[in-house]
Design an enzyme around this catalytic site. Structure first.
Site, short mmCIF file in Angstrom:
data_model
loop_
_atom_site.label_atom_id
_atom_site.label_comp_id
_atom_site.label_asym_id
_atom_site.label_seq_id
_atom_site.Cartn_x
_atom_site.Cartn_y
_atom_site.Cartn_z
NE ARG A 1 0.12 72.77 40.61
CZ ARG A 1 0.37 73.69 41.81
NH1 ARG A 1 0.88 74.82 41.64
NH2 ARG A 1 1.51 72.89 42.73
CG HIS B 1 0.11 69.53 46.41
ND1 HIS B 1 0.71 69.51 45.47
CD2 HIS B 1 0.41 70.77 47.07
CE1 HIS B 1 1.18 70.43 45.32
NE2 HIS B 1 1.34 71.31 46.00
CD GLN C 1 4.19 71.49 49.50
OE1 GLN C 1 4.14 71.61 48.41
NE2 GLN C 1 4.56 71.32 50.66
CG ASP D 1 -2.78 75.94 51.68
OD1 ASP D 1 -1.92 77.02 51.21
OD2 ASP D 1 -2.93 75.36 50.43
CB CYS E 1 2.19 74.31 50.50
SG CYS E 1 0.82 75.28 50.82
NE ARG F 1 6.53 70.26 46.33
CZ ARG F 1 5.69 70.37 45.44
NH1 ARG F 1 5.58 71.81 46.06
NH2 ARG F 1 5.08 70.08 44.89
#
Ligand code: CP
Ligand code: NVA
Length: 312
Positions: free
Chosen positions: A109, A136, A139, A231, A272, A300
């Site tokens: 990440r 991402h 996700q 988001d 998310c 997730r």
């Protein structure tokens, strides 16, 4: 499809994955979740190791990778930028080669997509993008799993993402939707609109899968949506743009009025997370009956375990 055919694959974005492969991972995710509910946990990562490199903070992604890998008997190693030479005193290429000799897989990440791409090219082991400025991917697999749980089938449904159209989550939703025949509408201010190059690619996948990818700055874009998704207004690493983002995105807050505007009583809300309640979404919506954000967060872990099971 044969599960063995995904061994050794990296997940950098969904661009190089077929619909069939993604659907296989989703099927596996549902069975992983069912097994977890029955406490039917195996030791499928015994003797395996996972390097987890984090240049940016994380709750869900780190915990999902670490617990999914560990509970199957694997040994995850968390490496922050305080712990590892990654492009600081050693090239990313050299770090990748060394990690590839010691680990069964690598999660990354951070900021640049280029870093995760190099890790994959040079390490010789599967590499997972746990979020970059551009994508991402883990996700959005959990997001589609949540859609399937809610509606039975995700294909033909419409996700409407409202917010920063340039960010990693919006970009990943565009790609996975186009691949899987899910309609995706991005509602964002003109100043934060989607990358034209990515849209061109998405339109070509969408013409094969039968999905419709639309971008608009009008809130009317939410009409008919099955999912309203948002988001944060300010993504990690962009904190200096806070004032500007707030000014641009305030009219795009997801609130009860916007949810009503969908005119779809079945419409759900996804995020998310982490969320800044009162900014991109009101407390009423995120804590309300249409919100599926906690299932989405739990998913997730199941999806990440499925990705690792399929590729390691
Ligand atoms: N959604 C998500 O990636 O959360 P974290 O930043 O907590 O990992
Ligand atoms: N767009 C957000 C996603 C966080 C999971 C960020 O990059 O900060």
């Amino acid at each position: 499809m044969k599960p063995t055919s995904l061994k050794g694959r990296s997940l950098l974005s969904w661009k190089d994955w077929t619909a069939e492969e993604i659907l296989f991972l989703l099927e596996l995710s549902h069975s992983v979740k069912k097994a977890a509910r029955n406490r039917d946990i195996h030791q499928r990562f015994t003797g395996k190791t996972l390097a987890m490199i984090f240049e940016k903070r994380s709750t869900r992604t780190r915990c999902a990778f670490e617990t999914a890998f560990g509970e199957e008997g694997g040994h995850p190693v968390f490496l922050s930028t305080q712990d590892i030479q990654l492009g600081a005193k050693e090239s990313i290429e050299d770090t990748a080669r060394v990690l590839g000799r010691m680990f069964s897989a690598i999660e990354f990440r951070g900021f640049k997509q280029e870093t995760v791409d190099i890790l994959a090219q040079e390490s010789g082991v599967p590499v997972y993008n746990g979020l970059t400025d551009q994508f991402h991917p883990t996700q959005v697999l959990a997001d589609i799993m949540t859609l399937q749980e809610t509606f039975g089938k995700a294909q033909g449904r419409t996700i409407c993402y409202v917010g920063d159209g340039r960010n990693n989550v919006a970009r990943s939703l565009i790609v996975i939707s186009a691949k899987l025949g899910i309609n995706c509408t991005i509602v964002c201010p003109k100043e934060l609109t989607c990358d034209e190059k990515l849209l061109a690619e998405a339109h070509s996948w969408a013409s094969d899968s039968g999905s419709k990818i639309t971008v608009t700055d009008s809130l009317d874009g939410v009409v008919g949506a099955d999912v309203v998704y948002t988001d944060v207004w300010v993504s990690m690493g962009e904190e200096a743009k806070k004032e500007e983002r707030h000014a641009l995105l305030r009219p795009y807050q997801v609130n009860a009025e916007l949810m009503r505007k969908t005119a779809n009583p079945e419409c759900i809300f996804l995020h998310c997370l982490p969320a800044v309640k009162g900014e991109e979404v009101t407390i009423e919506v995120i804590e309300g009956p249409k919100s599926r954000v906690w299932d989405q967060a739990e998913n997730r872990k199941h999806t990440i375990k499925a990705i690792m099971l399929a590729t390691i």
